[in-house]
Design a protein around this motif. Structure first.
Motif, PDB file in Angstrom:
ATOM      1  N   TYR A 190      -4.932  -3.274  -8.821  1.00  0.00           N
ATOM      2  CA  TYR A 190      -4.574  -3.495 -10.206  1.00  0.00           C
ATOM      3  C   TYR A 190      -4.099  -4.923 -10.447  1.00  0.00           C
ATOM      4  CZ  TYR A 190      -4.846   1.490  -9.376  1.00  0.00           C
ATOM      5  OH  TYR A 190      -5.277   2.729  -8.955  1.00  0.00           O
ATOM      6  N   PHE A 199      -4.313 -10.070  -4.784  1.00  0.00           N
ATOM      7  CA  PHE A 199      -5.744  -9.811  -4.735  1.00  0.00           C
ATOM      8  C   PHE A 199      -6.090  -9.201  -3.389  1.00  0.00           C
ATOM      9  CE2 PHE A 199      -7.174 -11.755  -8.601  1.00  0.00           C
ATOM     10  CZ  PHE A 199      -6.235 -12.729  -8.883  1.00  0.00           C
ATOM     11  N   VAL A 200      -7.002  -8.237  -3.372  1.00  0.00           N
ATOM     12  CA  VAL A 200      -7.340  -7.582  -2.119  1.00  0.00           C
ATOM     13  C   VAL A 200      -8.424  -8.360  -1.382  1.00  0.00           C
ATOM     14  CG1 VAL A 200      -6.712  -5.299  -2.955  1.00  0.00           C
ATOM     15  CG2 VAL A 200      -9.063  -6.107  -3.230  1.00  0.00           C
ATOM     16  N   ARG A 201      -8.627  -7.992  -0.141  1.00  0.00           N
ATOM     17  CA  ARG A 201      -9.681  -8.598   0.692  1.00  0.00           C
ATOM     18  C   ARG A 201     -11.016  -8.426  -0.029  1.00  0.00           C
ATOM     19  NH1 ARG A 201     -12.827  -6.034   4.885  1.00  0.00           N
ATOM     20  NH2 ARG A 201     -11.534  -4.224   4.461  1.00  0.00           N
ATOM     21  N   ASP A 205       2.334   3.590 -12.705  1.00  0.00           N
ATOM     22  CA  ASP A 205       2.985   2.289 -12.561  1.00  0.00           C
ATOM     23  C   ASP A 205       1.954   1.187 -12.334  1.00  0.00           C
ATOM     24  OD1 ASP A 205       5.647   1.068 -10.317  1.00  0.00           O
ATOM     25  OD2 ASP A 205       4.753   0.238 -12.140  1.00  0.00           O
ATOM     26  N   LEU A 239      -6.487   4.051  -1.612  1.00  0.00           N
ATOM     27  CA  LEU A 239      -5.646   2.861  -1.428  1.00  0.00           C
ATOM     28  C   LEU A 239      -4.708   3.016  -0.239  1.00  0.00           C
ATOM     29  CD1 LEU A 239      -4.838   2.163  -5.178  1.00  0.00           C
ATOM     30  CD2 LEU A 239      -6.415   0.903  -3.712  1.00  0.00           C
ATOM     31  N   TRP A 240      -3.805   2.035  -0.052  1.00  0.00           N
ATOM     32  CA  TRP A 240      -2.987   1.967   1.154  1.00  0.00           C
ATOM     33  C   TRP A 240      -1.566   1.556   0.817  1.00  0.00           C
ATOM     34  CZ3 TRP A 240      -5.418  -2.124  -0.947  1.00  0.00           C
ATOM     35  CH2 TRP A 240      -6.833  -2.042  -0.995  1.00  0.00           C
ATOM     36  N   ASP A 272      -4.708  -3.853   1.973  1.00  0.00           N
ATOM     37  CA  ASP A 272      -5.902  -4.473   2.529  1.00  0.00           C
ATOM     38  C   ASP A 272      -6.087  -5.881   1.967  1.00  0.00           C
ATOM     39  OD1 ASP A 272      -9.457  -3.624   2.699  1.00  0.00           O
ATOM     40  OD2 ASP A 272      -8.174  -4.894   3.961  1.00  0.00           O
ATOM     41  N   TYR A 273      -5.322  -6.808   2.472  1.00  0.00           N
ATOM     42  CA  TYR A 273      -5.429  -8.204   2.063  1.00  0.00           C
ATOM     43  C   TYR A 273      -6.289  -8.967   3.049  1.00  0.00           C
ATOM     44  CZ  TYR A 273      -1.406  -7.320  -1.023  1.00  0.00           C
ATOM     45  OH  TYR A 273      -0.564  -6.834  -1.989  1.00  0.00           O
ATOM     46  N   ARG A 295       4.871  -5.784   1.648  1.00  0.00           N
ATOM     47  CA  ARG A 295       4.384  -4.456   1.921  1.00  0.00           C
ATOM     48  C   ARG A 295       4.146  -3.750   0.601  1.00  0.00           C
ATOM     49  NH1 ARG A 295       3.729  -6.721   5.673  1.00  0.00           N
ATOM     50  NH2 ARG A 295       4.544  -6.478   7.795  1.00  0.00           N
ATOM     51  N   ASN A 296       3.079  -2.986   0.530  1.00  0.00           N
ATOM     52  CA  ASN A 296       2.797  -2.291  -0.713  1.00  0.00           C
ATOM     53  C   ASN A 296       3.611  -1.010  -0.791  1.00  0.00           C
ATOM     54  OD1 ASN A 296       1.704  -1.597  -3.152  1.00  0.00           O
ATOM     55  ND2 ASN A 296      -0.110  -0.642  -2.280  1.00  0.00           N
ATOM     56  N   SER A 297       4.572  -0.996  -1.709  1.00  0.00           N
ATOM     57  CA  SER A 297       5.384   0.205  -1.849  1.00  0.00           C
ATOM     58  C   SER A 297       5.186   0.842  -3.224  1.00  0.00           C
ATOM     59  CB  SER A 297       6.860  -0.159  -1.671  1.00  0.00           C
ATOM     60  OG  SER A 297       7.179  -1.213  -2.556  1.00  0.00           O
ATOM     61  N   ARG A 298       4.232   0.334  -3.973  1.00  0.00           N
ATOM     62  CA  ARG A 298       4.026   0.839  -5.325  1.00  0.00           C
ATOM     63  C   ARG A 298       3.002   1.973  -5.314  1.00  0.00           C
ATOM     64  NH1 ARG A 298       3.131  -3.729  -8.332  1.00  0.00           N
ATOM     65  NH2 ARG A 298       5.326  -3.783  -8.894  1.00  0.00           N
ATOM     66  N   VAL A 312       0.824   4.197  -7.299  1.00  0.00           N
ATOM     67  CA  VAL A 312       0.277   4.284  -8.652  1.00  0.00           C
ATOM     68  C   VAL A 312      -0.431   5.619  -8.779  1.00  0.00           C
ATOM     69  CG1 VAL A 312      -1.290   3.254 -10.329  1.00  0.00           C
ATOM     70  CG2 VAL A 312      -0.011   1.791  -8.760  1.00  0.00           C
ATOM     71  N   SER A 335     -12.866  -1.218  -0.017  1.00  0.00           N
ATOM     72  CA  SER A 335     -12.313  -1.275   1.326  1.00  0.00           C
ATOM     73  C   SER A 335     -12.729  -0.026   2.079  1.00  0.00           C
ATOM     74  CB  SER A 335     -10.789  -1.331   1.232  1.00  0.00           C
ATOM     75  OG  SER A 335     -10.232  -1.012   2.493  1.00  0.00           O
ATOM     76  N   GLY A 336     -13.202  -0.217   3.321  1.00  0.00           N
ATOM     77  CA  GLY A 336     -13.633   0.939   4.106  1.00  0.00           C
ATOM     78  C   GLY A 336     -12.496   1.707   4.743  1.00  0.00           C
ATOM     79  N   ILE A 337     -11.273   1.261   4.543  1.00  0.00           N
ATOM     80  CA  ILE A 337     -10.138   1.848   5.249  1.00  0.00           C
ATOM     81  C   ILE A 337      -9.947   3.323   4.902  1.00  0.00           C
ATOM     82  CG2 ILE A 337      -7.614   1.779   5.487  1.00  0.00           C
ATOM     83  CD1 ILE A 337      -7.757  -1.229   5.135  1.00  0.00           C
ATOM     84  N   GLY A 377      -8.405   4.564  -6.677  1.00  0.00           N
ATOM     85  CA  GLY A 377      -7.016   4.942  -6.916  1.00  0.00           C
ATOM     86  C   GLY A 377      -6.528   5.875  -5.831  1.00  0.00           C
TER      87      GLY A 377
END
Lengths: 360, 437
Positions: free
Chosen positions: A141, A150-152, A195, B253-254, B259-260, B272-275, B277, B292-294, B347
């Protein structure tokens, strides 16, 4: 979770007007006082101009009723709706500020999942002051929010983003459903707090709701005409939809962004679904033609300003939608009148003397 | 020294692993039935269907166990639906799902133990990275097949193994040989996430829910997924678009390690992603996204051939930020989905991605993947397929030709990608023919 201290959101109190259409009263402003008091309000009074609308003490405002609109615009007042909240766009036209926030008078302060009051205006300002990313979807988002990025795979050349023209907020409690959905699900309430803020991708249309909306008036103002609705018109409750579709086509053409998501407000009043059905009835059929029209609409390269884009769009409306109903011929003319009125009230050099509304 | 397991206990363990295929337990001797029941409980595999199986035996001891433990059938009330003709999320047959795991680490014990409550109902395909030298360690209690380099060589020839299936791309072999309708794939360094109430998130159930409810790519719904409970289409959404289309791909998502790419990760090592959504949304038609293939799920019957191992970096490594194969594959799928008129959602669900690797070390290698995106994205945004392309295979072949023509001259890695795409489609046809009865 520890938040890195971000710079506080600027108040923008001299650069933002709050436009509120009303026909009853403005008691709801009491709840918003802590967040709205620093700002100038533009109140557009719909309906009977002889009624006195009570504005709570301590707010800095100007108020326009139908008589004022007629006086200021003269014959061009025909483009401003009567007996419909669409009249609010008059407020956009007379404002002198860079940003507008508009809210309905049955919308209150919502709480986030932690129980804290949501300052909707502050979030709109955040959305408008940070870029949008319409050219490639970021799966996390809004990348400019704290804690996100921004993501990979997201190209670096697209990471600067583009200016944000519109910030579209959402609603907890009574969701913005159309009449048929309201009739089938009268008890459904939106309790899901999502959110996220995200940019609506280029080339994608959406239903823009005017209940909780912020925009950059200097960028996109002339495109925010809310159409001909209400008294004497065959349709209602499509004012914001119309503005949203026109606006999105123009933003896509000019390379600006539109965000949706946070902030939430608490929408308290469910309007009568039978009354709504009567107003929306034609719209429900017409939107089947309108959506393909807007999806296919293209603007020529020499439409380099919002006004030029809007006028070209009005020609296409007349040519293609005129066949659907005569209403669209009237609407196309009103779109032209709107731009003429806008340019009159907002001349480039700002030298014209403008009549003021009643105010403090 | 431990006593070796008895034949009986091995048989019971095997029955446990294949419980979903058993339709009658009444022939079992009582003491074996009890043993199986208790093992089923311990393995966390007592679903409604299996409970009914045990009850149907009518054996007193099993029934008294059930009563003593107060195990109850959960009855789902039949509610009137207010959405006529719209497909709601169906309870899917466990047999329709394959969980495909690419094993880049030899010890899968903690990974599979963490996912046990979610995975144990399903068939698992574990594909070992052909470059991994160590033996795999896999805990018991799962219904799974493991494929190693020799299996892959036998199926496709060792040349293809090397060019197509090494590293993270080993999982595509799993997609190739899967016989199931739905496939869910999760990286082996991820564990189940927890939602805001602390409950374990069943990522597989969420992917399946995404894949079995319609997608809405032609118009954006501001309340996100309209088929979710408590949501609907908003005012202004055309009625003709409200039935939606099949969802072919579900992108999750993760939390924790998002996934940066390497530069971003290196710049913000502590982020760290703590959000969380709480939304699923359909990615609109013609809008491209980095898949992302994760953490993904897809409908193999609808788009299987379009998920493909093609873009391999010269210095591709064993950390996600040293690869872009999934980003390339994802954009192929999106183009195919847009062309075929099916949807892609993004999502929920979240998985928890564990800390691993040093982004700065990765940065010392070339920023190859990051630079290539500048060419990749505009290509996929503008590629157009012909009306003649009606299957995913047709679409991939046309795309490969476009890649060769437009991107091939830009960088040799693209020319190789085009070749890989063509090779993949050939393999897909050959292997699928061999697999069909």
């Amino acid at each position: 979770m520890a938040q890195t201290s971000a710079s506080p959101t600027p108040l923008l109190k001299d650069e933002l007007d709050i436009v509120i259409p009303t026909i009853r009263n403005l008691d709801f402003l009491e709840m918003w006082r802590p967040f709205f008091q620093p700002y100038h309000l533009i109140i557009v009074q719909d309906g009977d101009p002889s009624k006195i609308i009570n504005v709570p003490e301590g707010f800095d405002y100007e108020l326009y009723n139908r008589n004022d609109i007629n006086r200021i615009l003269g014959p061009k007042a025909s483009c401003i709706s009567f007996k419909d909240s669409a009249c609010r766009c008059f407020g956009y036209m007379v404002s002198k500020k860079k940003y507008i926030f508009t809210i309905d008078d049955d919308c209150f302060v919502a709480k986030d999942p932690s129980g804290k009051d949501i300052n909707a205006l502050e979030q709109h300002i955040k959305n408008l002051l940070s870029p949008s990313t319409p050219f490639f979807f970021n799966t996390l988002y809004d990348p400019y929010r704290d804690g996100a990025d921004f993501v990979r795979g997201y190209p670096f050349s697209l990471r600067e983003g583009v200016p944000t023209a519109v910030s579209h907020g959402l609603w907890l409690n009574i969701p913005d459903y159309d009449a048929p959905t309201q009739l089938v699900k009268p008890l459904e309430r939106n309790s899901r707090f999502v959110d996220a803020v995200m940019t609506i991708p280029k080339g994608t249309l959406f239903p823009m709701c005017g209940m909780n909306l912020g925009f950059n008036r200097e960028l996109i103002g002339p495109a925010m005409y809310f159409g001909l609705m209400g008294d004497g018109q065959p349709i209602g409750r499509y004012d914001d939809m119309w503005a949203g579709w026109c606006m999105k086509v123009i933003c896509d053409h000019l390379g600006w962004g539109v965000k949706t998501g946070l902030p939430y407000i608490w929408h308290s009043k469910a309007s009568n679904p039978f009354v709504n059905l009567k107003k929306e009835y034609k719209g429900i059929y017409w939107q089947e033609e309108l959506i393909p029209f807007f999806q296919a609409a293209t603007l020529s390269k020499d439409c380099t300003t919002v006004q030029k884009c809007y006028l070209e769009l009005s020609k296409q409306v007349k040519a293609k939608l005129g066949k659907v109903d005569d209403y669209f011929i009237k609407l196309a003319d009103a779109m032209v009148t709107w731009i003429e009125a806008w340019d009159e009230l907002n001349p480039p050099t700002g030298s014209a003397e403008l009549p003021n509304g009643k105010g403090k | 020294m431990r006593t070796p397991p008895s034949l009986v206990s091995l048989a019971i363990d095997s029955a446990l692993a294949h419980l979903s295929n058993i339709s009658d337990l009444s022939f079992l001797p009582d003491h074996i039935l009890i043993d199986l029941f208790l093992k089923t409980l311990r393995a966390g595999k007592l679903t409604e269907k299996i409970l009914k199986l045990f009850i149907a035996t009518g054996k007193e001891e099993v029934l008294s166990h059930i009563e003593a433990l107060n195990i109850q059938l959960v009855l789902t009330p039949v509610l009137p639906t207010s959405k006529k003709n719209l497909r709601m999320s169906q309870i899917i047959d466990d047999n329709d799902v394959d969980i495909v795991i690419g094993a880049l680490h030899p010890d899968l014990t903690s990974f599979l133990d963490e996912w046990r409550p979610v995975f144990s109902r399903f068939h698992l395909i574990i594909v070992k990275d052909p470059d991994l030298k160590d033996e795999l360690t896999i805990p018991g209690g799962f219904n799974l097949h493991v494929y190693t380099k020799s299996d892959i060589d036998k199926a496709v020839g060792s040349a293809s193994t090397a060019s197509l299936f090494s590293g993270y791309s080993c999982r595509y072999f799993g997609y190739l040989i899967s016989q199931k309708k739905y496939v869910v794939s999760i990286d082996d360094d991820c564990i189940p996430a927890r939602d805001n109430n602390g409950g374990l998130i069943d990522a597989v159930a969420q992917h399946i829910s995404n894949l079995t409810t319609p997608a809405t790519p032609f118009f954006f719904n501001t309340l996100y997924d309209p088929f979710c409970k408590g949501a609907d289409f908003v005012r202004g959404y055309p009625f003709s678009l409200r039935s939606g289309v099949t969802c072919a791909l579900s992108c999750g998502l993760w939390l924790n390690l998002a996934d940066y790419d390497a530069p971003t990760q290196a710049l913000k090592p502590g982020q760290r992603n703590s959000r969380y959504v709480d939304a699923v949304l359909t990615v609109p038609v013609r809008t491209m996204l980095p898949v992302s293939g994760i953490n993904i799920g897809f409908n193999r019957e609808v788009v299987g051939p379009a998920l493909l191992p093609a873009l391999r970096l010269a210095k591709e490594g064993k950390f996600r930020w040293e690869t872009v194969e999934d980003i390339w594959s994802g954009m192929c799928v999106k183009v195919v989905c847009d062309h075929l008129g099916v949807g892609v959602k993004s999502g929920l669900p979240y998985v928890w991605r564990k800390e691993r690797g040093d982004a700065i070390e990765s940065l010392k290698k070339e920023w190859e993947g990051v630079k290539l995106m500048e060419d990749v994205v505009p290509f996929f945004q503008s590629v157009r397929l012909s009306q003649a392309a009606v299957t995913p295979e047709d679409c991939v072949i046309e795309m490969a030709a476009a890649v060769k023509e437009r991107l091939g001259p830009v960088h040799p890695v693209f020319a190789r990608a085009a070749e890989a795409m063509v090779e993949w489609v050939k393999l897909w046809k050959v292997v699928r023919t061999q697999l069909s009865p």
